[in-house]
Design a protein around this motif. Structure first.
Motif, short mmCIF file in Angstrom:
data_model
loop_
_atom_site.label_atom_id
_atom_site.label_comp_id
_atom_site.label_asym_id
_atom_site.label_seq_id
_atom_site.Cartn_x
_atom_site.Cartn_y
_atom_site.Cartn_z
N GLU A 269 0.83 -1.21 0.00
CA GLU A 269 0.00 0.00 0.00
C GLU A 269 0.87 1.26 0.00
O GLU A 269 0.62 2.21 -0.75
CB GLU A 269 -0.91 -0.03 1.25
CG GLU A 269 -1.61 1.26 1.56
CD GLU A 269 -2.90 1.45 0.76
OE1 GLU A 269 -3.50 2.51 0.89
OE2 GLU A 269 -3.25 0.54 0.01
N LEU A 270 1.92 1.26 0.83
CA LEU A 270 2.79 2.44 0.94
C LEU A 270 3.62 2.65 -0.32
O LEU A 270 3.86 3.79 -0.73
CB LEU A 270 3.69 2.30 2.18
CG LEU A 270 2.93 2.56 3.49
CD1 LEU A 270 3.65 1.93 4.67
CD2 LEU A 270 2.76 4.05 3.72
N TYR A 271 4.06 1.56 -0.96
CA TYR A 271 4.76 1.71 -2.24
C TYR A 271 3.86 2.38 -3.28
O TYR A 271 4.29 3.26 -4.04
CB TYR A 271 5.22 0.35 -2.76
CG TYR A 271 6.49 -0.18 -2.11
CD1 TYR A 271 7.48 0.69 -1.65
CD2 TYR A 271 6.69 -1.55 -1.95
CE1 TYR A 271 8.63 0.20 -1.06
CE2 TYR A 271 7.85 -2.04 -1.35
CZ TYR A 271 8.82 -1.16 -0.91
OH TYR A 271 9.97 -1.62 -0.32
N SER A 272 2.57 1.98 -3.30
CA SER A 272 1.62 2.60 -4.23
C SER A 272 1.45 4.09 -3.93
O SER A 272 1.42 4.93 -4.83
CB SER A 272 0.26 1.91 -4.14
OG SER A 272 0.28 0.65 -4.77
N LEU A 273 1.32 4.42 -2.64
CA LEU A 273 1.12 5.82 -2.26
C LEU A 273 2.36 6.66 -2.59
O LEU A 273 2.25 7.82 -3.02
CB LEU A 273 0.80 5.91 -0.76
CG LEU A 273 -0.57 5.35 -0.37
CD1 LEU A 273 -0.72 5.31 1.14
CD2 LEU A 273 -1.70 6.17 -0.99
N LEU A 274 3.55 6.11 -2.39
CA LEU A 274 4.76 6.83 -2.77
C LEU A 274 4.81 7.03 -4.28
O LEU A 274 5.23 8.09 -4.77
CB LEU A 274 6.00 6.06 -2.27
CG LEU A 274 6.34 6.26 -0.79
CD1 LEU A 274 7.32 5.19 -0.31
CD2 LEU A 274 6.94 7.65 -0.55
N LYS A 286 10.72 7.27 -10.77
CA LYS A 286 10.53 6.79 -9.40
C LYS A 286 9.11 6.29 -9.18
O LYS A 286 8.88 5.31 -8.46
CB LYS A 286 10.87 7.90 -8.40
CG LYS A 286 12.35 8.17 -8.25
CD LYS A 286 12.61 9.12 -7.09
CE LYS A 286 14.10 9.32 -6.87
NZ LYS A 286 14.38 10.23 -5.74
N ALA A 287 8.15 6.97 -9.79
CA ALA A 287 6.75 6.54 -9.65
C ALA A 287 6.57 5.13 -10.20
O ALA A 287 5.92 4.28 -9.56
CB ALA A 287 5.84 7.52 -10.40
N LEU A 288 7.15 4.84 -11.38
CA LEU A 288 7.06 3.50 -11.95
C LEU A 288 7.79 2.48 -11.10
O LEU A 288 7.34 1.34 -10.94
CB LEU A 288 7.62 3.51 -13.38
CG LEU A 288 6.73 4.14 -14.45
CD1 LEU A 288 7.48 4.28 -15.76
CD2 LEU A 288 5.47 3.29 -14.65
N GLU A 289 8.93 2.87 -10.54
CA GLU A 289 9.72 1.97 -9.70
C GLU A 289 8.89 1.52 -8.49
O GLU A 289 8.78 0.33 -8.19
CB GLU A 289 10.99 2.68 -9.23
CG GLU A 289 11.84 1.85 -8.26
CD GLU A 289 12.97 2.66 -7.64
OE1 GLU A 289 13.51 2.22 -6.61
OE2 GLU A 289 13.31 3.75 -8.18
N TYR A 290 8.27 2.49 -7.79
CA TYR A 290 7.48 2.15 -6.61
C TYR A 290 6.18 1.45 -6.99
O TYR A 290 5.72 0.55 -6.27
CB TYR A 290 7.18 3.41 -5.79
CG TYR A 290 8.34 3.82 -4.91
CD1 TYR A 290 8.59 3.16 -3.71
CD2 TYR A 290 9.19 4.86 -5.27
CE1 TYR A 290 9.64 3.52 -2.89
CE2 TYR A 290 10.26 5.24 -4.47
CZ TYR A 290 10.48 4.56 -3.27
OH TYR A 290 11.53 4.91 -2.46
#
Length: 1008
Positions: A269-274, A286-290
Motif C-alpha cells: 500500500e505504501l509503495y503505491s502511495l509513494l 521513481k513513480a514507476l519503480e514504486y
C-alpha cells in the motif's frame, strides 16, 4: 493491547490454575477462559478442545452461566474456522438459552456473532439487521461496552457500502461510548475511523484533526501499528492537499515501521502511495519503480485491491509520460478486474483515467463515455470529490466532436468546481499550518522519550552483542547445511522438469485426436440415452395401451424436448459460424421477463434442497421498473437456461445457487454463482470454447455436450455484450453475462393486484405420510404451485424460505407437530400473515380449540372431503382478496374494518406506512431502509406486504409520494415545491410520473 507473547503467558497461567482447581464450576469457568484466550492468539483447535471439555462437565451440572459461555465459545470459534452452519446452530441455541435464563448481555453477544457470520458470507442486509438487534438489546440493559461494539460494527458495514455519512454517525457514537467507559484503545480506533470517513468525503481539515488526535494516543500507548496507520493517513491528506514533500516524509515514516513488522499488505500500500506522490511531483521513473514494487508484492500475496491500486498508478505514470498505448492496456485490464470484484471507488477513478487516455488518443466519443461514467459514480458515492478535472476533460471531449454548447456548459461546471476547490485549499492551508505545529510538538515529545531510553538501550546492547556473536556462528553453520540441501534439491527438480516436459510433448500430440473422439462419443451418448428413454416409454404405452397411466408419455415428451433442444443448439452454432444467425428483438418489461425465466428453475433447485437466491440491485430496480427496454427474449432465455441448469447440475445437495441482476449504462449484468467444486484455473480460458468439456470425476457424472456455454458466449456477443467466468473466493464458480439493451419508453407505476393476477399461488403441504401427502397435492389441482415437507421442522424451514400463500399441515408429526409449526410461524414477523389449515384425526373439542388458539385459520378432521378442502382453500384466498381490496382504496383502513388480518400484521403495515410518511421528503429513502425499520429482509418484506396489501414496498413508497404531492398541490404549492417535498429531485420526471398515475399533469390537478 497485549502482545502475542503476553497473551500466551495468560494461557499458561490459566492452565496452571485449572490443574489446581477443586470445584467443577471453577474448572468450567477456567476452561471457558482458556478457550477465549486461545482463540485470541489463533489456537482455534485448542479453543475447541477446551470448550468440549467444559461442555462435558456442564452436561452433569446445573450451571447456566457456564453453559452460556460454552455455547458462545463454540459459536465464535466455529465462525473463525469458517464452519458457518455449526456457528449459526450454536448461536441460535445460545439465543434461546439466554432468553430462558434472562441473560440479555450474552444475548446481545449472540446476535453480534450471528451478524459477523452473515457479514463474512457477504449477506450485508442480514448482518446489519442482527447488529441492530444486538444494539437494541444492549441499549435496553445499559451495556455500554456492547453498545460501542455494535455501533462500530454497523459503521464498518455502512462504510463498505460507501455510505460515509451514516458510517461516521455510528463511529462517532462508538467513540463517545468508549470515552465514557475509559477504553482509550477503542476510543482511538473510533477517532481514526471518523477521520477516515471525513477524508473519503473530501473534508481534509476535519479529517486531520482526528488523525493527529489518534496519532497522539497511539504514540502514548506505544502502539506501532496504530502510529504507522496514522502516518500513512496523514500522508494521504497532505498528498491530496499538494504538500508532497511532507506527504513523502509521512509515507516513509510509516514504511519504516511496516518493514520492521514485515507487514506485506501495508508495505505494498505504501509503495503505491509513494508512487502516487512521485507522479504528482513529476518524478515519473521513481513513480514507476514504486508502482512495480507494489504490484509485485500484491501479486505474491494475491491482494486484488493492491493489484488494482498499483496498476492504476502505473497507468497514470505512463499517461503522464505520453506512453498512451501502454497506459490504455493497463487501465482497461485493471478496470475489468475492478468491475469483477465490485471495487466501486477504483471503477470511478479508472473511468476518469480511461477518459483522459482516450482524449489524448483523439478518441473523443470513447473519452466522453468514460468521463460521464466517472462523474456519475463519484456523485453516487458520498466521496465529496472535486470534479473540476473531470468536467474540464469532458468539455475538451465535447469540443473535439463539435458540440460547443455542451463544451461551454461543462467548462462552466469545471470553473465552478475550480473556484470551490481554491476556497477549500485556502482553508486547508490555514489548517495545515496548525496541523504541522501539532506534528512538531508530537515529534519533540517522542524525541524526549527516546532520549530517556537511549542510556538503557546502550547498557543492553553490550549484553546483546555477546549473544549475537554466538548466534551468528550457529546461523553460519545452519546456512551452509541449508545451501547444500537446496543445491541437491534444485538438481533433482531440474531433472524432474525435463521428464515432465517430454511427457507433456507426448500428450500434446495425442490431445487433438482425443478431443475429436471424445466429443463424438459424448454427443452420441447424450442422444443415445434420450432415445433409449423414449423407446422404453413407448414400450410401456404399447404394453398397456388402454391404461389411464399417461406418465410415460409425459416423460417421453420431456426427453424429446431435450433432444430437440440439443439439435437446435447445434443448428444455432452452425448459423453463428456462417454469420447467418440474427437476433429478434422485442420491447417489454425486461426485469419481469428475466425473473420469469429465472424462477422457472426454482423447483429444480428445491428437488436438490439447494438454496435458490435471486438478488436484484437497487440500481437494476430503478432502471428496469421505470422503463420499457428492447432486447432479445430468445437469447435471454437460452442464456438463463444454460447458466442455471449448469449451476444446479454441478452444485451438490444442500448447496447454494445465487443469481444477481444489475443494470448500469444501458447494460444488463447477470451473474450466476454456485457452491459447487469450481473450475480449474487451467480450464477457465477454454470454458467458452465450442465442444470443450472439463474432464474431472465430478463432471463425468453430469456429462453434457459442451455446446451450452459456447452458445451463451456467442449470444452475449451478438447482444453487444460478453460472458466471463471466475471462481468464487470460497468455493464454486460465478458466470457473468453482459447484454446491451436499448430504452423505449417509461413504464407506468404498478398498482396493487389481487392474488389472482395470473401467477399461481404457492401452497406448502406438510404431511409425514408420503402417500397422503401425494394424494392431497393431486387433489388440490393444477391451479396452484405446490411444495412439500415430510415433517414440521422441514415445514417451518420451507415456509420461512419460500413464504407460501397458504400452508396445509397435519397435526401429528415427528420432530415438530402441527400445533408447534402453527405457533412458531404465527409468532414470527416474517410469516405471521400466512394462512394455515390444520388436518388431523384428533376429534376432541379441546384439540380444535388448541389449534385455533395457536393461530390456525381452519381445522379439518380426517377423513376429510376433497371438495370441503378445496372449498376451504377458496375461502381463504377470497378472504385475502377482500383484505387486499381494503388497502387498494388508499391509505390504511381501520383495524375493525379488516376481518381476518392478525393484529401484528396490521401493526406492521401501519408501521411501514408511518415510516414512509415520516421519510416522504428523503429522495434516498428506499425499500432497504423500510426493511431495516420493519426488522425484515427486503425479500421477506416484499413478499409479506404483497400478500397482505397486494402491493410491493416500492409501490407503496411511490404511491404515497404521489398522493402526498397531490395534497401539497391542492394546498397551493407549485409543481417544483411539491416534487421536492415528496422526495423527487427532478420536477420534470415528477410531472411525467404524476401524469402516468393520475392521468393528468400536475398543473391540472384540480380535475382529479
Amino acid at each position: 493491547m497485549l502482545s502475542q507473547s503476553e497473551n500466551l503467558q495468560i494461557v499458561d497461567s490459566l492452565l496452571v490454575s485449572y490443574k489446581k482447581a477443586s470445584s467443577e464450576i471453577e474448572k468450567v469457568d477456567l476452561l471457558n477462559q482458556l478457550s477465549y484466550e486461545s482463540r485470541k492468539v489463533g489456537l482455534l483447535e485448542k479453543s475447541l478442545l477446551y470448550t468440549n471439555e467444559a461442555k462435558l462437565i456442564t452436561d452433569n451440572l446445573t450451571y447456566p452461566k457456564g453453559e452460556i459461555a460454552v455455547l458462545l465459545n463454540f459459536a465464535s470459534t466455529y465462525r473463525e474456522l469458517k464452519m458457518y452452519p455449526e456457528a449459526i446452530a450454536h448461536t441460535q441455541q445460545l439465543i434461546i438459552l439466554c432468553e430462558t435464563e434472562n441473560e440479555p448481555i450474552r444475548k446481545g453477544d449472540a446476535y453480534d456473532n450471528l451478524a459477523h457470520i452473515y457479514y463474512e458470507q457477504g449477506n450485508l442486509a442480514l448482518a446489519l439487521k442482527n447488529h441492530f438487534t444486538a444494539l437494541k438489546i444492549r441499549e435496553e440493559v445499559g451495556d455500554n461496552y456492547g453498545i460501542g461494539n455494535s455501533a462500530d460494527n454497523i459503521a464498518h458495514i455502512y462504510s463498505s457500502q460507501n455510505r460515509y455519512q451514516d458510517a461516521m454517525k455510528y463511529f462517532m457514537r462508538s467513540q463517545n461510548v468508549f470515552r465514557k467507559v475509559g477504553d482509550i484503545s477503542r476510543e482511538t480506533l473510533s477517532t481514526a475511523n471518523v477521520g477516515l470517513q471525513l477524508y473519503l468525503q473530501g473534508k481534509y481539515p476535519a479529517s486531520l484533526l482526528c488523525y493527529y488526535k489518534a496519532l497522539e494516543n497511539y504514540t502514548s500507548m506505544n502502539n506501532e501499528q496504530g502510529v504507522s496507520w496514522m502516518y500513512r493517513s496523514i500522508g494521504e491528506v497532505l498528498d491530496d492537499s499538494g504538500n508532497l514533500d511532507k506527504a513523502k516524509e509521512y509515507y516513509n515514516r510509516s514504511l519504516e515501521i511496516e518493514q520492521k513488522l514485515n507487514n506485506q499488505v501495508d508495505i505494498s500500500e505504501l509503495y503505491s502511495l509513494l508512487g502516487r506522490a512521485f507522479i504528482a511531483s513529476e518524478e515519473y521513473e521513481k513513480a514507476l519503480e514504486y508502482g512495480n514494487k507494489a504490484l509485485k508484492i500484491s501479486e505474491t500475496i494475491e491482494s486484488v485491491g493492491g493489484i488494482v491500486k498499483a496498476n492504476y498508478f502505473i497507468a497514470e505514470a505512463h499517461l503522464r509520460t505520453a506512453n498512451l498505448a501502454q497506459a490504455l492496456i493497463i487501465a482497461e485490464k485493471t478496470m475489468r478486474l475492478a468491475t469483477l470484484y465490485n471495487l466501486s471507488y477504483f471503477e470511478a477513478i479508472l473511468s476518469k483515467q480511461l477518459g483522459e487516455i482516450n482524449l489524448q488518443l483523439e478518441q473523443p466519443k470513447e473519452a466522453k463515455k468514460w468521463l460521464l461514467k466517472a462523474i456519475e459514480m463519484q456523485k453516487k458515492m458520498e466521496t465529496g470529490v472535486n470534479l473540476f478535472a473531470e468536467y474540464k476533460l469532458l468539455s475538451n471531449a465535447e469540443a473535439a466532436v463539435g458540440d460547443f454548447e455542451s463544451a461551454f456548459n461543462y467548462q462552466k461546471n469545471s470553473e465552478d468546481f475550480y473556484n470551490s476547490r481554491e476556497t477549500q485549499k485556502a482553508a486547508q492551508l490555514a489548517f495545515l499550518y496548525e496541523a504541522e505545529k501539532k506534528a512538531a510538538q508530537l515529534k519533540s515529545e517522542q524525541q524526549q522519550k527516546d532520549l530517556l531510553t537511549s542510556q538503557e538501550l546502550k547498557k543492553k546492547q553490550v549484553e546483546r552483542n555477546a549473544a549475537i556473536i554466538g548466534l551468528g556462528l550457529m546461523v553460519l553453520l545452519t546456512i551452509a547445511v541449508i545451501y547444500l540441501f537446496r543445491l541437491r534439491s534444485k538438481k533433482i527438480e531440474i531433472e524432474r522438469q525435463n521428464l515432465e516436459l517430454k511427457r507433456s510433448e507426448a500428450e500434446a500430440i495425442k490431445e487433438t485426436e482425443r478431443f475429436k473422439s471424445k466429443f463424438i462419443a459424448n454427443i452420441s451418448h447424450e442422444f443415445r440415452t434420450l432415445l433409449t428413454l423414449i423407446k422404453g416409454d413407448i414400450e410401456v404405452l404399447n404394453h398397456d395401451l388402454e391404461s389411464s397411466n399417461i406418465k410415460p408419455l409425459a416423460a417421453m415428451n420431456q426427453n424429446g424436448d431435450r433432444l430437440l433442444e440439443l439439435v437446435n443448439q447445434l443448428l444455432d452454432l452452425s448459423k453463428m459460424e456462417n454469420g447467418k444467425y440474427v437476433l429478434i428483438y422485442e420491447e417489454g418489461n425486461l426485469l419481469e421477463k428475466l425473473q420469469g425465466y429465472i424462477y422457472s428453475f426454482e423447483s429444480f433447485a428445491t428437488k436438490k434442497n439447494l438454496s435458490f437466491q435471486v438478488n436484484i440491485t437497487e440500481n437494476a430496480r430503478q432502471n428496469l421498473e421505470a422503463q420499457i427496454w428492447s432486447f432479445s427474449a430468445d437469447a435471454l432465455q437460452i442464456i438463463v437456461s444454460n447458466l442455471l441448469s449448469n449451476a444446479i447440475k454441478f452444485t451438490p445437495n444442500n448447496g447454494e445457487v445465487r443469481t444477481t441482476i444489475d443494470f448500469t449504462d444501458e447494460t444488463l449484468k447477470l451473474s450466476v454463482s454456485d457452491s459447487g467444486a469450481g473450475i480449474l484455473e487451467t480450464d477457465i480460458p477454454k470454458i467458452f470454447d465450442r465442444f470443450y468439456q472439463i474432464d474431472s470425476p465430478s463432471s463425468r457424472l453430469q456429462k453434457g455436450s459442451g455446446i451450452g456455454l459456447s452458445l451463451v458466449k456467442e449470444l452475449a456477443m451478438l447482444h453487444q455484450g460478453d460472458a466471463i467466468v471466475s471462481n468464487n473466493p470460497e468455493k464454486g464458480a460465478c458466470f457473468t453475462v453482459f447484454l446491451k439493451c436499448h430504452p423505449v419508453e417509461a413504464l407506468e407505476i404498478a398498482t396493487a393486484t389481487p392474488i389472482s393476477n395470473g401467477e399461481k399461488p404457492l401452497i406448502l403441504v406438510v404431511e409425514d405420510q408420503a402417500e397422503l401427502r401425494k394424494f392431497i397435492c393431486n387433489s388440490i389441482g393444477d391451479e396452484f404451485e405446490l411444495i412439500e415437507a415430510s415433517n414440521g421442522t422441514e415445514g417451518v424451514r420451507l415456509a420461512e424460505k419460500y413464504m407460501p400463500n397458504l400452508i396445509i399441515s397435519d397435526v401429528m408429526m415427528p420432530k415438530t407437530d402441527g400445533f408447534e409449526l402453527c405457533q412458531h410461524l404465527k409468532n414470527t414477523d416474517a410469516t405471521s400473515h400466512i394462512p394455515i389449515i390444520l388436518l388431523t384425526g384428533m376429534t376432541d373439542q379441546s384439540d380444535k380449540i388448541k389449534g385455533i388458539e395457536m393461530g390456525a385459520d381452519a381445522y379439518l378432521e380426517k377423513p376429510f372431503s376433497v371438495e370441503e378442502l378445496r372449498l376451504r382453500i377458496r375461502n381463504v384466498f377470497k378472504l385475502l382478496q377482500n383484505i387486499q381490496s381494503k388497502f387498494n382504496l388508499g391509505g390504511i383502513p381501520k383495524e375493525n374494518e379488516i376481518k381476518g388480518l392478525p393484529k401484528r400484521d396490521f401493526e406492521l403495515v401501519k408501521k411501514v406506512k408511518t415510516a414512509i410518511d415520516e421519510n416522504i421528503s428523503d429522495p434516498k429513502f428506499s425499500v432497504g431502509n423500510l426493511a431495516e425499520i420493519a426488522c425484515l429482509s427486503q425479500s421477506q418484506l416484499t413478499r409479506k406486504l404483497k400478500a397482505i396489501t397486494g402491493q410491493t414496498p416500492s409501490d407503496l413508497i411511490k404511491v404515497s409520494r404521489l398522493n402526498k404531492a397531490l395534497q401539497f398541490l391542492r394546498e397551493g404549492n407549485n409543481v417544483a415545491e411539491s416534487a421536492w417535498a415528496v422526495g423527487f429531485e427532478d420536477p420534470q420526471y415528477f410531472s411525467k410520473v404524476f401524469k402516468r398515475h393520475f392521468g393528468v399533469a400536475p398543473s391540472e390537478h384540480t380535475t382529479i
